[in-house]
Design an enzyme around this catalytic site. Structure first.
Site, mmCIF file in Angstrom:
data_model
loop_
_atom_site.group_PDB
_atom_site.id
_atom_site.type_symbol
_atom_site.label_atom_id
_atom_site.label_comp_id
_atom_site.label_asym_id
_atom_site.label_seq_id
_atom_site.Cartn_x
_atom_site.Cartn_y
_atom_site.Cartn_z
ATOM 1 N N THR A 81 -14.888 10.295 -31.129
ATOM 2 C CA THR A 81 -16.328 10.238 -31.393
ATOM 3 C C THR A 81 -16.942 9.354 -30.324
ATOM 4 O OG1 THR A 81 -15.848 10.369 -33.734
ATOM 5 C CG2 THR A 81 -18.078 9.703 -33.118
ATOM 6 N N LYS A 95 -21.505 15.304 -34.956
ATOM 7 C CA LYS A 95 -20.651 14.244 -35.514
ATOM 8 C C LYS A 95 -21.462 12.984 -35.851
ATOM 9 C CE LYS A 95 -17.086 11.778 -36.506
ATOM 10 N NZ LYS A 95 -16.316 11.992 -37.712
ATOM 11 N N LYS A 124 -19.501 1.567 -34.555
ATOM 12 C CA LYS A 124 -19.717 2.278 -33.291
ATOM 13 C C LYS A 124 -20.529 3.557 -33.542
ATOM 14 C CE LYS A 124 -16.781 5.313 -31.924
ATOM 15 N NZ LYS A 124 -15.637 6.091 -31.479
#
Ligand code: NAD
Length: 636
Positions: A433, A508, A583
């Site tokens: 990701t 995502k 993150k």
């Protein structure tokens, strides 16, 4: 007389089953002989068409010869059966993908193993005596030999019905269900076979229209009404609450069959349907079951009752039809080193980043027969994966290089190294990701070096990585997506091609913005429940089946000892680390700012995870450890 005749006549490769006294049931030797013939004829210009037929009026092929399987399994030798099934499935795959026309003439019974050789070719001919079925659940197996693929592709809920009732299809129904192509009166078959031998041209076959629609097609309304549920339990419940003729007959048929096998059949069809459906995936799933069927399933008992003692009263597990989801999962878990290997599908794969996610993903690829060379600077390894000294070594000579790394800047530096080492035409598949810009920058550099690039972050967590049930959201060209799709099928159960480079990452970060917010909401609700004196298990029992449910509650419950096993049960060892969630929330806020999108919940989730990771001991903990964080606080 041998059990099978294999020869070339005129322009046709001819395969005739010659065991009419045993309804042409297929032995292991027959299976190997057919595979050898197909291999020999693939590049033989003398063979323009393959024609499969069988002697006798009663059956094309009534199934696999299971007596030997029973004898060995009873003695605790499961490897004979595993080898038989693996070799048979390899043959089924070859027939399905064969580059030349394969014509089969299916008189009488075509069942189980007979479907595996008779129903995967390009021209499947049926006549008035044809009766086709997948009756495996009656002997404690699941529809196999590639039959699960055909059932998953059959119209509406017909596949569930056929696979769990073992109903027999006549010619018309078989064409409707996709198990056959052409109805031709059987008295014409000998002349047509001669014409195929003379011309080598399968296009001479012209189907006729069967007299009327089949009895199963005529019941499609009933079938769809009762078989729309997701599980065996759903279907049994609706059938039991209906007193119609259809419901009574269907229940009677299903009561003969192994509940575990039927429950697994429902699960297999649901996993197969979707964009990544393929024969390889169907056979892999089938083999997960059959490889375990003797030891853990009902197969030995099913054969005993059907063909050894012939008492027809098998003592099935879960005889009341109540099959726990865990029992289904256990039968369909990936097999690791034992997984089905279809010859010729092995790619050279470099896998970089063997962490919580990467290691099990790489192991699943290796178990499926790919040659995987892996590298991680932390020295982690994965089952079946060859250890490379560095990223360049893992990437050299690879058809596909997969990266599974912590963030975009590490991805950019690894990509710079490996792109230079990759051969032209190879594909760089990043499953980490990362930010959309990094994904696009890496794709641009890869394209400049003559490589394909796909960004395909995943959802499903470490459980999905280990179980091969991840969801991939992919960005990149059609060609890149097509190249890596077979790998998605091994590592996951769903892959969505979201658009050009970066589109996978966009999907995502939106998904994980929801996940971060729902995990926080779930944790704070547990903490409130504690303070209200509500038992956590009761809270789970209610919410997991009410409108507050979510993946965070149902599949990854943050409360220890409640719900399925999750990192909470392992002292919040990740799993999915809180800093990785931080993150991802940072990425979504960065993207929201660039796109001028209003995302207040995402912003608040980011602030809470930042505080948790940086100031409240969340670093190194699973992201569900927000629950003890809330537990320790007052309203303040
Ligand atoms: P992880 O930290 O367990 O694994 C990352 C691995 O990359 C580590 O083993 C590390 O040693 C390795 N690495 C670091 N620098 C490297 C370099 N220069 N070259 C090669 N390897 C290097 O993380 P993870 O949980 O496996 O997550 C990997 C990615 O997948 C992340 O981007 C994460 O956001 C994403 N992801 C994780 C989950 C999850 O549940 N863990 C779920 C979905 C997506």
């Amino acid at each position: 007389m041998s059990d099978i005749s294999i020869r070339i006549t005129g322009h046709a490769g001819r395969i005739t089953l010659q065991r009419p006294q045993a309804l042409n049931a297929m032995t292991y030797e027959m299976c190997l002989a057919i595979e050898a013939a197909l291999d020999a004829w693939r590049d033989d210009d003398a063979v323009c068409v393959v024609v499969l037929d069988a002697e006798g009026d009663r059956a094309f092929c009534s199934g696999g010869d299971i007596a030997d399987l029973y004898a060995t399994g009873l003695n605790g030798d499961f490897s004979y059966g595993q080898t038989f099934w693996a070799d048979e499935y390899r043959l089924n795959a070859k027939l399905f993908e064969y580059p030349k026309p394969v014509v089969s003439f299916l008189q009488g019974f075509t069942m189980g193993g007979g479907v595996g050789i008779g129903c995967h070719g390009s021209h499947r001919v049926v006549g008035d005596t044809s009766q086709i079925a997948m009756p495996e659940v009656g002997i404690g197996l699941v529809p196999d030999v590639g039959g699960s693929l055909m059932l998953a592709l059959a119209p509406e809920r017909l596949g569930e019905y056929l696979g769990t009732t073992a109903s027999r299809m006549n010619a018309s129904d078989a064409i409707f269900a996709g198990f056959a192509d052409l109805y031709i009166a059987e008295l014409k078959w000998p002349t047509l076979i001669e014409a195929l031998e003379t011309t080598g041209d399968a296009d001479i076959l012209i189907g006729e229209t069967p007299a009327e629609i089949g009895p199963i097609q005529a019941q499609m309304d009933d079938i769809n009404r009762h078989f729309h549920g997701a599980t065996l339990g759903d279907v049994l419940t609706t059938l039991q609450s209906d007193d119609s003729d259809f419901a009574n007959k269907t229940l009677k048929a299903m009561r003969r069959n192994s509940p575990l096998s039927m429950a697994c059949t429902f699960e297999m069809l649901s996993r197969l349907r979707g964009p990544s459906i393929s024969m390889a995936k169907a056979l892999d799933l089938e083999y997960r079951f059959t490889a375990r069927a003797m030891e853990h399933g009902d197969f030995i008992e099913g054969i005993r009752a059907a063909i050894i003692d012939k008492d027809r009263t098998p003592k099935w597990q879960f005889a009341d039809g109540n099959v726990p989801p865990m029992a289904v999962s256990k039968m369909l878990m990936p097999l690791g080193d034992l997984a089905l290997k279809l010859k010729g599908n092995g790619m050279n794969i470099g896998f970089i980043g063997l962490g919580n996610m990467g290691a099990p993903m790489a192991a699943n690829l290796a178990a499926a027969g790919h040659n995987v060379s892996g590298f991680d600077p932390a020295g982690t390894t994965a089952d079946g994966v060859t250890v490379a000294a560095n990223a360049v070594e893992a990437a050299t000579g690879a058809d596909v290089v997969i990266t599974m790394l912590p963030n975009g800047s590490i991805l950019r530096s690894v990509a710079a190294e490996v792109i230079a080492a990759m051969q032209a035409g190879a594909t760089l598949l990043d499953c980490s990701t990362v930010d959309v810009e990094s994904a696009r920058a890496v794709a641009t550099d890869a394209a400049a070096a003559g490589l394909l690039a796909v960004d395909a972050p995943v959802s499903g967590g470490i459980g999905g990585a280990a179980g091969g049930t991840l969801t991939f959201m992919a960005g990149g060209s059609d060609a890149g997506f097509a190249k890596v799709q077979p790998l998605f099928e091994i590592m996951g159960q769903k892959a969505v091609h979201c658009g050009e480079s970066g589109a996978g990452q966009a999907a995502k970060i939106c998904n994980n913005m929801i996940l971060g917010a729902t995990m926080i909401a779930t944790c704070e609700a547990f903490s409130l429940a504690d303070k209200l004196g509500l038992d956590r298990q009761k809270m789970f029992d209610v919410v997991s089946t009410s409108s507050g449910y979510s993946w965070s509650m149902n599949a990854y419950c943050p409360a220890p000892g409640v719900g399925p096993t999750s990192p909470a049960d392992n002292d919040y060892t990740p799993g999915f680390a809180a800093e990785l969630m931080l993150k991802d929330l940072g990425l979504s806020q960065q993207a929201a700012e660039a796109a001028n999108a209003d995302t207040p919940m995402g912003a608040l989730a980011l602030a809470l995870y930042k505080q948790f990771v940086e100031d409240e001991g969340g670093l190194g903990k699973d992201f569900s450890a927000m629950l003890p964080r809330f537990e320790a606080r007052d309203r303040g």
